[in-house]
Design a protein around this motif. Structure first.
Motif, PDB file in Angstrom:
ATOM      1  N   SER A 139      60.318  76.495   9.440  1.00 24.25           N
ATOM      2  CA  SER A 139      59.046  76.038  10.001  1.00 24.25           C
ATOM      3  C   SER A 139      57.888  76.818   9.399  1.00 24.25           C
ATOM      4  CB  SER A 139      59.057  76.223  11.532  1.00 24.25           C
ATOM      5  OG  SER A 139      59.269  77.585  11.862  1.00 24.25           O
ATOM      6  N   GLU A 140      58.201  77.729   8.463  1.00 24.61           N
ATOM      7  CA  GLU A 140      57.172  78.570   7.840  1.00 24.61           C
ATOM      8  C   GLU A 140      57.321  78.508   6.331  1.00 24.61           C
ATOM      9  OE1 GLU A 140      55.515  83.194   7.957  1.00 24.61           O
ATOM     10  OE2 GLU A 140      57.365  82.644   9.008  1.00 24.61           O
ATOM     11  N   VAL A 141      56.213  78.267   5.652  1.00 22.96           N
ATOM     12  CA  VAL A 141      56.212  78.212   4.197  1.00 22.96           C
ATOM     13  C   VAL A 141      55.142  79.168   3.681  1.00 22.96           C
ATOM     14  CG1 VAL A 141      55.857  76.769   2.162  1.00 22.96           C
ATOM     15  CG2 VAL A 141      57.012  75.815   4.175  1.00 22.96           C
ATOM     16  N   VAL A 142      55.532  80.036   2.757  1.00 28.51           N
ATOM     17  CA  VAL A 142      54.613  81.012   2.175  1.00 28.51           C
ATOM     18  C   VAL A 142      54.695  80.885   0.656  1.00 28.51           C
ATOM     19  CG1 VAL A 142      54.003  83.450   1.945  1.00 28.51           C
ATOM     20  CG2 VAL A 142      54.954  82.596   4.108  1.00 28.51           C
ATOM     21  N   ALA A 143      53.567  80.665   0.021  1.00 23.08           N
ATOM     22  CA  ALA A 143      53.507  80.520  -1.442  1.00 23.08           C
ATOM     23  C   ALA A 143      54.495  79.466  -1.927  1.00 23.08           C
ATOM     24  CB  ALA A 143      53.762  81.865  -2.120  1.00 23.08           C
ATOM     25  N   GLY A 144      54.670  78.423  -1.134  1.00 20.65           N
ATOM     26  CA  GLY A 144      55.578  77.343  -1.501  1.00 20.65           C
ATOM     27  C   GLY A 144      57.030  77.613  -1.188  1.00 20.65           C
ATOM     28  N   VAL A 145      57.348  78.778  -0.636  1.00 20.95           N
ATOM     29  CA  VAL A 145      58.734  79.136  -0.307  1.00 20.95           C
ATOM     30  C   VAL A 145      58.965  78.955   1.185  1.00 20.95           C
ATOM     31  CG1 VAL A 145      60.439  80.991  -0.228  1.00 20.95           C
ATOM     32  CG2 VAL A 145      58.888  80.796  -2.190  1.00 20.95           C
ATOM     33  N   ALA A 146      59.989  78.178   1.529  1.00 23.50           N
ATOM     34  CA  ALA A 146      60.354  77.988   2.926  1.00 23.50           C
ATOM     35  C   ALA A 146      61.175  79.182   3.398  1.00 23.50           C
ATOM     36  CB  ALA A 146      61.158  76.701   3.079  1.00 23.50           C
TER      37      ALA A 146
ATOM     38  N   VAL B 170      51.506  85.768  -0.644  1.00 30.61           N
ATOM     39  CA  VAL B 170      52.599  86.598  -0.132  1.00 30.61           C
ATOM     40  C   VAL B 170      52.054  87.834   0.569  1.00 30.61           C
ATOM     41  CG1 VAL B 170      54.532  88.089  -0.811  1.00 30.61           C
ATOM     42  CG2 VAL B 170      54.332  85.789  -1.774  1.00 30.61           C
ATOM     43  N   CYS B 171      51.096  88.496  -0.075  1.00 34.63           N
ATOM     44  CA  CYS B 171      50.560  89.743   0.483  1.00 34.63           C
ATOM     45  C   CYS B 171      49.599  89.506   1.640  1.00 34.63           C
ATOM     46  CB  CYS B 171      49.895  90.565  -0.617  1.00 34.63           C
ATOM     47  SG  CYS B 171      51.069  91.168  -1.857  1.00 34.63           S
ATOM     48  N   ALA B 172      49.048  88.307   1.741  1.00 32.74           N
ATOM     49  CA  ALA B 172      48.222  87.980   2.904  1.00 32.74           C
ATOM     50  C   ALA B 172      49.091  87.836   4.145  1.00 32.74           C
ATOM     51  CB  ALA B 172      47.442  86.691   2.652  1.00 32.74           C
ATOM     52  N   CYS B 173      50.288  87.264   3.957  1.00 35.52           N
ATOM     53  CA  CYS B 173      51.207  87.091   5.089  1.00 35.52           C
ATOM     54  C   CYS B 173      51.934  88.388   5.427  1.00 35.52           C
ATOM     55  CB  CYS B 173      52.222  86.003   4.767  1.00 35.52           C
ATOM     56  SG  CYS B 173      51.527  84.355   4.682  1.00 35.52           S
ATOM     57  N   HIS B 174      52.215  89.183   4.399  1.00 40.27           N
ATOM     58  CA  HIS B 174      52.951  90.435   4.591  1.00 40.27           C
ATOM     59  C   HIS B 174      52.265  91.530   3.784  1.00 40.27           C
ATOM     60  CE1 HIS B 174      56.057  88.581   6.938  1.00 40.27           C
ATOM     61  NE2 HIS B 174      56.108  87.612   6.050  1.00 40.27           N
ATOM     62  N   PRO B 175      51.238  92.139   4.387  1.00 40.53           N
ATOM     63  CA  PRO B 175      50.359  93.065   3.655  1.00 40.53           C
ATOM     64  C   PRO B 175      51.086  94.299   3.128  1.00 40.53           C
ATOM     65  CG  PRO B 175      49.412  92.406   5.777  1.00 40.53           C
ATOM     66  CD  PRO B 175      50.812  91.939   5.776  1.00 40.53           C
ATOM     67  N   ARG B 176      50.677  94.720   1.937  1.00 42.15           N
ATOM     68  CA  ARG B 176      51.176  95.964   1.367  1.00 42.15           C
ATOM     69  C   ARG B 176      50.481  97.172   1.993  1.00 42.15           C
ATOM     70  NH1 ARG B 176      53.824  95.997  -3.538  1.00 42.15           N
ATOM     71  NH2 ARG B 176      52.834  97.942  -4.140  1.00 42.15           N
ATOM     72  N   GLY B 177      49.246  97.007   2.392  1.00 39.83           N
ATOM     73  CA  GLY B 177      48.492  98.131   2.919  1.00 39.83           C
ATOM     74  C   GLY B 177      47.971  99.001   1.786  1.00 39.83           C
TER      75      GLY B 177
END
Length: 216
Positions: free
Chosen positions: A5-12, A155-162
């Protein structure tokens, strides 16, 4: 069959019961830094697989990515094994609760145990190769320019590197090895302890050969 139900950068992102349970376990067990790192490893690994035209199982790749640093955490850390092996063992135990074939379990195990052993994983089956590809991209920037700006940014917007990810991941690796420095022999974690632990003494492979009990 995995659903998402979640897609990030085209990856499900897999959203099966097994994937959800893995996500919940990692979220509860690992630090925020390692959780977000693990999710990025999956995403970068999946993107690498798609770019290379590899046929991979998204669920197996997800489990490998999510568990690949689990052995750093005290709950799963043994006294004597490399933290990569501890994480691989944790994933294998987790997969016992699901209908996963022995070959697939072995692939997930290898994907975790070998992810800090350069030069080998890329020659293995996709689950193994792509976990390492994701790790190498996120930690070392290997293949950085093979990803588009939009892929990296999403990718980094959804899972930040900090701002301090580089130092944070080094500290995490140190945590996983400093109490059992002998597990760094022959792998890249020796460089981590050499930099971060002033008491660490690196073993020399050549000296071990020359000083072995054999006469010649």
């Amino acid at each position: 069959m995995s659903k998402s139900s979640e897609v990030v950068a085209g990856v499900a992102i897999p959203d099966s019961a097994m994937a959800k349970a893995a996500t919940d376990l990692v979220r509860e067990t690992e630090t925020d830094l390692l959780y977000h790192h693990s999710r990025r490893v999956f995403l970068f690994g999946a993107l690498s697989g798609e770019r290379k035209g590899l046929k991979y199982d998204a669920e197996l790749l997800y489990i490998g990515a999510m568990f690949h640093d689990m052995g750093i955490m005290d709950k799963y850390a043994s006294d004597t094994e490399r933290f990569e092996v501890d994480g691989a063992n944790a994933a294998r135990d987790f997969l016992k609760s699901y209908e996963v074939s022995e070959r697939d379990v072995d692939d997930v195990w290898d994907s975790i145990a070998l992810h800090t052993t350069p030069g080998i994983p890329q020659h293995k089956r996709p689950t193994v190769a792509l976990v390492t590809a994701g790790v190498e991209m996120d930690v070392l920037g290997i293949g950085y320019n093979e990803f588009s700006d939009s892929q990296r940014e999403e990718v980094c917007a959804c899972h930040p590197r900090g701002l301090k990810f580089k130092h944070g991941i080094l500290s995490s690796f140190c945590l996983g090895t400093i109490r059992k420095p002998e597990t760094t022999f022959g792998n890249v974690k020796a460089d981590v302890l050499a930099k971060m632990d002033p008491t660490y003494q690196r073993k020399d492979f050549a000296e071990l050969i020359l000083n072995s009990p054999w006469e010649s």
